[in-house]
Design a protein around this motif. Sequence first.
Motif, PDB file in Angstrom:
ATOM      1  N   LEU A   1      41.493  37.917  34.595  1.00  0.00           N
ATOM      2  CA  LEU A   1      42.290  37.398  33.486  1.00  0.00           C
ATOM      3  C   LEU A   1      42.666  35.934  33.687  1.00  0.00           C
ATOM      4  O   LEU A   1      42.627  35.141  32.748  1.00  0.00           O
ATOM      5  N   GLU A   2      43.019  35.569  34.908  1.00  0.00           N
ATOM      6  CA  GLU A   2      43.412  34.193  35.214  1.00  0.00           C
ATOM      7  C   GLU A   2      42.236  33.217  35.107  1.00  0.00           C
ATOM      8  O   GLU A   2      42.404  32.078  34.700  1.00  0.00           O
ATOM      9  N   SER A   3      41.067  33.669  35.482  1.00  0.00           N
ATOM     10  CA  SER A   3      39.922  32.758  35.608  1.00  0.00           C
ATOM     11  C   SER A   3      38.985  32.753  34.410  1.00  0.00           C
ATOM     12  O   SER A   3      38.212  31.822  34.242  1.00  0.00           O
ATOM     13  N   LYS A   4      38.983  33.808  33.628  1.00  0.00           N
ATOM     14  CA  LYS A   4      38.039  33.982  32.514  1.00  0.00           C
ATOM     15  C   LYS A   4      36.599  34.174  32.988  1.00  0.00           C
ATOM     16  O   LYS A   4      35.667  34.060  32.211  1.00  0.00           O
ATOM     17  N   HIS A   5      36.406  34.479  34.285  1.00  0.00           N
ATOM     18  CA  HIS A   5      35.061  34.746  34.799  1.00  0.00           C
ATOM     19  C   HIS A   5      34.619  36.144  34.363  1.00  0.00           C
ATOM     20  O   HIS A   5      35.437  37.029  34.148  1.00  0.00           O
ATOM     21  N   ARG A   6      33.311  36.342  34.309  1.00  0.00           N
ATOM     22  CA  ARG A   6      32.744  37.657  34.009  1.00  0.00           C
ATOM     23  C   ARG A   6      32.408  38.428  35.279  1.00  0.00           C
ATOM     24  O   ARG A   6      32.245  39.639  35.250  1.00  0.00           O
ATOM     25  N   ARG A   7      32.242  37.688  36.375  1.00  0.00           N
ATOM     26  CA  ARG A   7      31.835  38.316  37.631  1.00  0.00           C
ATOM     27  C   ARG A   7      32.363  37.495  38.797  1.00  0.00           C
ATOM     28  O   ARG A   7      32.580  36.303  38.673  1.00  0.00           O
ATOM     29  N   PHE A   8      32.564  38.162  39.925  1.00  0.00           N
ATOM     30  CA  PHE A   8      32.921  37.489  41.174  1.00  0.00           C
ATOM     31  C   PHE A   8      31.982  37.990  42.269  1.00  0.00           C
ATOM     32  O   PHE A   8      31.885  39.198  42.492  1.00  0.00           O
ATOM     33  N   PRO A   9      31.309  37.093  42.978  1.00  0.00           N
ATOM     34  CA  PRO A   9      30.532  37.511  44.146  1.00  0.00           C
ATOM     35  C   PRO A   9      31.470  37.884  45.291  1.00  0.00           C
ATOM     36  O   PRO A   9      32.594  37.382  45.374  1.00  0.00           O
ATOM     37  N   ILE A  10      30.987  38.757  46.168  1.00  0.00           N
ATOM     38  CA  ILE A  10      31.722  39.152  47.362  1.00  0.00           C
ATOM     39  C   ILE A  10      30.869  38.767  48.566  1.00  0.00           C
ATOM     40  O   ILE A  10      29.688  39.119  48.638  1.00  0.00           O
ATOM     41  N   LEU A  11      31.486  38.033  49.486  1.00  0.00           N
ATOM     42  CA  LEU A  11      30.807  37.586  50.700  1.00  0.00           C
ATOM     43  C   LEU A  11      31.399  38.284  51.915  1.00  0.00           C
ATOM     44  O   LEU A  11      32.581  38.581  51.946  1.00  0.00           O
ATOM     45  N   GLU A  12      30.562  38.516  52.907  1.00  0.00           N
ATOM     46  CA  GLU A  12      31.005  38.964  54.234  1.00  0.00           C
ATOM     47  C   GLU A  12      30.303  38.085  55.245  1.00  0.00           C
ATOM     48  O   GLU A  12      29.072  37.988  55.235  1.00  0.00           O
ATOM     49  N   LYS A  13      31.087  37.424  56.066  1.00  0.00           N
ATOM     50  CA  LYS A  13      30.555  36.511  57.081  1.00  0.00           C
ATOM     51  C   LYS A  13      29.608  35.488  56.466  1.00  0.00           C
ATOM     52  O   LYS A  13      28.549  35.177  57.023  1.00  0.00           O
ATOM     53  N   GLY A  14      29.963  34.993  55.284  1.00  0.00           N
ATOM     54  CA  GLY A  14      29.179  33.957  54.630  1.00  0.00           C
ATOM     55  C   GLY A  14      27.955  34.444  53.866  1.00  0.00           C
ATOM     56  O   GLY A  14      27.264  33.658  53.241  1.00  0.00           O
ATOM     57  N   LYS A  15      27.680  35.733  53.922  1.00  0.00           N
ATOM     58  CA  LYS A  15      26.493  36.293  53.253  1.00  0.00           C
ATOM     59  C   LYS A  15      26.913  37.065  52.003  1.00  0.00           C
ATOM     60  O   LYS A  15      27.949  37.738  51.988  1.00  0.00           O
ATOM     61  N   LEU A  16      26.091  36.995  50.968  1.00  0.00           N
ATOM     62  CA  LEU A  16      26.344  37.740  49.742  1.00  0.00           C
ATOM     63  C   LEU A  16      26.106  39.225  49.988  1.00  0.00           C
ATOM     64  O   LEU A  16      25.028  39.618  50.428  1.00  0.00           O
ATOM     65  N   VAL A  17      27.127  40.054  49.724  1.00  0.00           N
ATOM     66  CA  VAL A  17      26.988  41.503  49.926  1.00  0.00           C
ATOM     67  C   VAL A  17      27.176  42.293  48.641  1.00  0.00           C
ATOM     68  O   VAL A  17      26.861  43.473  48.586  1.00  0.00           O
ATOM     69  N   GLY A  18      27.722  41.652  47.611  1.00  0.00           N
ATOM     70  CA  GLY A  18      27.943  42.371  46.364  1.00  0.00           C
ATOM     71  C   GLY A  18      28.543  41.484  45.305  1.00  0.00           C
ATOM     72  O   GLY A  18      28.725  40.279  45.494  1.00  0.00           O
ATOM     73  N   GLN A  19      28.857  42.135  44.199  1.00  0.00           N
ATOM     74  CA  GLN A  19      29.453  41.431  43.069  1.00  0.00           C
ATOM     75  C   GLN A  19      30.279  42.445  42.301  1.00  0.00           C
ATOM     76  O   GLN A  19      29.882  43.595  42.154  1.00  0.00           O
ATOM     77  N   ILE A  20      31.425  42.003  41.827  1.00  0.00           N
ATOM     78  CA  ILE A  20      32.236  42.873  40.969  1.00  0.00           C
ATOM     79  C   ILE A  20      32.327  42.234  39.597  1.00  0.00           C
ATOM     80  O   ILE A  20      32.469  41.015  39.477  1.00  0.00           O
ATOM     81  N   SER A  21      32.192  43.067  38.594  1.00  0.00           N
ATOM     82  CA  SER A  21      32.238  42.590  37.213  1.00  0.00           C
ATOM     83  C   SER A  21      33.467  43.176  36.531  1.00  0.00           C
ATOM     84  O   SER A  21      34.119  44.085  37.054  1.00  0.00           O
TER      85      SER A  21
END
Length: 153
Positions: free
Chosen positions: A117-137
């Motif tokens: 709600l604050e950002s108006k983004h549709r998705r956020f990537p999730i990183l672990e130790k600098g690597k892409l591991v997922g995304q939440i929409s």
Amino acid sequence: MGIKSFIGRRAKPKKGSSEKIKVSDYMTRKLITFRPEQSILEVMEVLLQKRISGGPVINEKNELVGIISEGDCMKQLSDSRYHNHPMEDVKVEHHMIRNVDTIDGDMNVLDAANKFLESKHRRFPILEKGKLVGQISQSDVLRAAMKLKGQTW
């Protein structure tokens, strides 16, 4: 690079609360990703085929380097038409968003709703130790809310 990560509260969850419902429980792990050297036309084709509105751009080390969206492709389409330039050689790296906001996989999924709600983004990537591991929409958050059905809000 301009990657900002939002980290939710780390308080100990109360029994029966929604605090233990984490972003990582609802994020998508099998992602459609793009490479900086891919053409915008290729991205457009994938977005249409897979019926998605965008996706993360990663390098060969699976590190997040940007996000490309339908809007970015539309802008390039408009610019190419205006300047009468063909799109065949237009690369993702020239039109992706580089300043990417991420969120922590341990964040409470309802706190993630506030970040949407604050950002108006549709998705956020999730990183672990600098690597892409997922995304939440946004739809992943809604799915989590329906599972909770307001019982623990």
